[in-house]
Design a protein around this motif. Structure first.
Motif, PDB file in Angstrom:
ATOM      1  N   ALA A   1      -2.311  -8.818  -3.028  1.00 38.90           N
ATOM      2  CA  ALA A   1      -1.861  -8.949  -4.409  1.00 38.90           C
ATOM      3  C   ALA A   1      -0.996  -7.765  -4.833  1.00 38.90           C
ATOM      4  O   ALA A   1      -0.095  -7.909  -5.661  1.00 38.90           O
ATOM      5  CB  ALA A   1      -3.066  -9.073  -5.338  1.00 38.90           C
ATOM      6  N   ALA A   2      -1.246  -6.592  -4.258  1.00 37.68           N
ATOM      7  CA  ALA A   2      -0.524  -5.384  -4.658  1.00 37.68           C
ATOM      8  C   ALA A   2       0.967  -5.472  -4.387  1.00 37.68           C
ATOM      9  O   ALA A   2       1.765  -4.775  -5.034  1.00 37.68           O
ATOM     10  CB  ALA A   2      -1.111  -4.173  -3.928  1.00 37.68           C
TER      11      ALA A   2
ATOM     12  N   SER B   1       6.540  -5.222  -4.896  1.00 34.19           N
ATOM     13  CA  SER B   1       6.053  -3.883  -5.224  1.00 34.19           C
ATOM     14  C   SER B   1       5.353  -3.320  -3.988  1.00 34.19           C
ATOM     15  O   SER B   1       4.112  -3.302  -3.923  1.00 34.19           O
ATOM     16  CB  SER B   1       5.114  -3.909  -6.432  1.00 34.19           C
ATOM     17  OG  SER B   1       4.046  -4.825  -6.231  1.00 34.19           O
ATOM     18  N   PRO B   2       6.109  -2.899  -3.000  1.00 35.86           N
ATOM     19  CA  PRO B   2       5.522  -2.433  -1.734  1.00 35.86           C
ATOM     20  C   PRO B   2       4.502  -1.318  -1.968  1.00 35.86           C
ATOM     21  O   PRO B   2       4.779  -0.342  -2.667  1.00 35.86           O
ATOM     22  CB  PRO B   2       6.734  -1.918  -0.955  1.00 35.86           C
ATOM     23  CG  PRO B   2       7.904  -2.628  -1.548  1.00 35.86           C
ATOM     24  CD  PRO B   2       7.573  -2.801  -2.992  1.00 35.86           C
ATOM     25  N   GLY B   3       3.331  -1.510  -1.395  1.00 38.73           N
ATOM     26  CA  GLY B   3       2.271  -0.530  -1.593  1.00 38.73           C
ATOM     27  C   GLY B   3       1.762  -0.457  -3.016  1.00 38.73           C
ATOM     28  O   GLY B   3       1.103   0.515  -3.403  1.00 38.73           O
ATOM     29  N   GLY B   4       2.072  -1.479  -3.824  1.00 37.87           N
ATOM     30  CA  GLY B   4       1.611  -1.487  -5.214  1.00 37.87           C
ATOM     31  C   GLY B   4       2.423  -0.587  -6.122  1.00 37.87           C
ATOM     32  O   GLY B   4       1.965  -0.235  -7.218  1.00 37.87           O
TER      33      GLY B   4
ATOM     34  N   CYS C   1      11.515   5.960  -8.399  1.00 34.26           N
ATOM     35  CA  CYS C   1      11.665   7.363  -8.013  1.00 34.26           C
ATOM     36  C   CYS C   1      10.642   7.815  -6.978  1.00 34.26           C
ATOM     37  O   CYS C   1      10.692   8.951  -6.513  1.00 34.26           O
ATOM     38  CB  CYS C   1      11.552   8.253  -9.253  1.00 34.26           C
ATOM     39  SG  CYS C   1      12.861   7.950 -10.476  1.00 34.26           S
ATOM     40  N   LEU C   2       9.713   6.955  -6.660  1.00 33.78           N
ATOM     41  CA  LEU C   2       8.691   7.303  -5.684  1.00 33.78           C
ATOM     42  C   LEU C   2       8.953   6.605  -4.366  1.00 33.78           C
ATOM     43  O   LEU C   2       9.406   5.460  -4.337  1.00 33.78           O
ATOM     44  CB  LEU C   2       7.296   6.905  -6.193  1.00 33.78           C
ATOM     45  CG  LEU C   2       6.718   7.710  -7.355  1.00 33.78           C
ATOM     46  CD1 LEU C   2       5.341   7.150  -7.708  1.00 33.78           C
ATOM     47  CD2 LEU C   2       6.605   9.177  -7.012  1.00 33.78           C
TER      48      LEU C   2
END
Length: 310
Positions: free
Chosen positions: A161-162, A298-301, A306-307
């Protein structure tokens, strides 16, 4: 602790049928006592560190704030009230009738008197809960294993889901169908025929791609991971799935992407295998519904541009 322990349906069918009815009784209390949320998100159970919870409900007007938990470690049903009162009783040795009687007696002592439709939903019989002494199998070891499988699957579903930042359901355990799932919404409102039952109309008023796990039933007597797109777009069943053992199966006029639990257990990396299966089924649905995958990823949630994502 073993990852994805064996859970053959025939080994725990009697215990499953009993727990399923226990769950429907508590779930129906939740149904009439909680604030309604879109697509029935208010109704399912959530996982705890010891079992399942209804989450708090009531607390408005005369109804006290209360919560009901299944503890599958101590094998107890626990009722807690906001003012600190608590009561519990054993799940072992209960028939559906005695469970129903004891739960409602406990709730009554706390001033909670829910009016539920006290018959099973879609379980093949209509024996009122108060009269059901036939379903009385509760094996503690099997009940605990059921909860452990649910807990591990829930973590995999949460990780899946993340990766999507659109409208997404919680990971929740449905007491009517006894599966655990997470649903991604494409954003398209599709409505439903007035001829469809109200449960289905609310669940599928928006286009969805859903992923989950069930423990098996009479039609498919084996546990499996699954995914579907609803309404089903033309050609979905021709889209590729991963791994090779995954397949599209006919289901009530549409198709389910299915990967059997035992095939996952035999894989070198079971978690990655399940995540890859869910992703392949999602990509199939996203392609045919024209969902903008890149915009909703949203890879990796993480959505913060900027991250660096993991």
């Amino acid at each position: 602790m073993e990852l994805f322990p064996a859970m053959p349906l025939e080994e725990w069918a009697d215990t499953k049928e009993t727990i399923h009815r226990f769950a429907q009784i508590v779930g129906k209390v939740r149904l009439v006592s909680a604030t309604r949320r879109n697509h029935w998100w208010s109704i399912p159970f959530h996982l705890t560190g010891r079992g399942l919870t209804t989450r708090p409900m009531g607390g408005m007007g005369e109804l006290p704030l209360f919560c009901i938990d299944f503890d599958f470690v101590r094998h107890r049903l626990v009722v807690d009230v906001l003012d600190g009162r608590s009561a519990e009783f054993s799940l072992v040795g209960q028939s559906v009738a005695s469970f129903y009687e004891e739960l409602f007696a406990t709730l009554d002592r706390f001033g909670v008197r829910p009016d539920i439709l006290a018959v099973p939903f879609d379980l093949g019989d209509s024996t009122p809960f108060a009269e059901d002494t036939a379903h009385a199998a509760y094996d503690p070891a099997l009940a605990n294993r059921y909860w452990r499988v649910l807990s591990q699957v829930a973590q995999v579903l949460d990780r899946f889901a993340a990766g999507f930042c659109g409208k997404t359901s919680p990971v929740h355990h449905f007491w009517h169908t006894f599966d655990i799932a997470v649903t991604r919404f494409t954003g398209k409102i599709v409505g439903a025929s007035p001829d469809v039952d109200p449960v289905t109309r609310e669940a599928y008023s928006w286009e969805v791609i859903s992923s989950g796990f069930w423990f098996g039933d009479d039609e498919r007597p084996w546990p499996a991971f699954y995914s579907y797109t609803a309404p089903e777009p033309d050609g979905l069943e021709r889209e590729p799935l991963r791994p090779e053992r995954a397949e599209w199966l006919p289901a009530r006029g549409s198709h389910l992407a299915v990967l059997r639990y035992d095939d996952v257990r035999a894989a070198d990396d079971p978690v990655s295998t399940v995540l890859d299966f869910f992703e392949s089924a999602y990509q199939a649905g996203a392609k045919l519904t024209r969902l903008p995958e890149d915009e909703l990823a949203s890879p990796g949630g993480v959505t913060d541009p900027c991250l660096d994502t993991p």
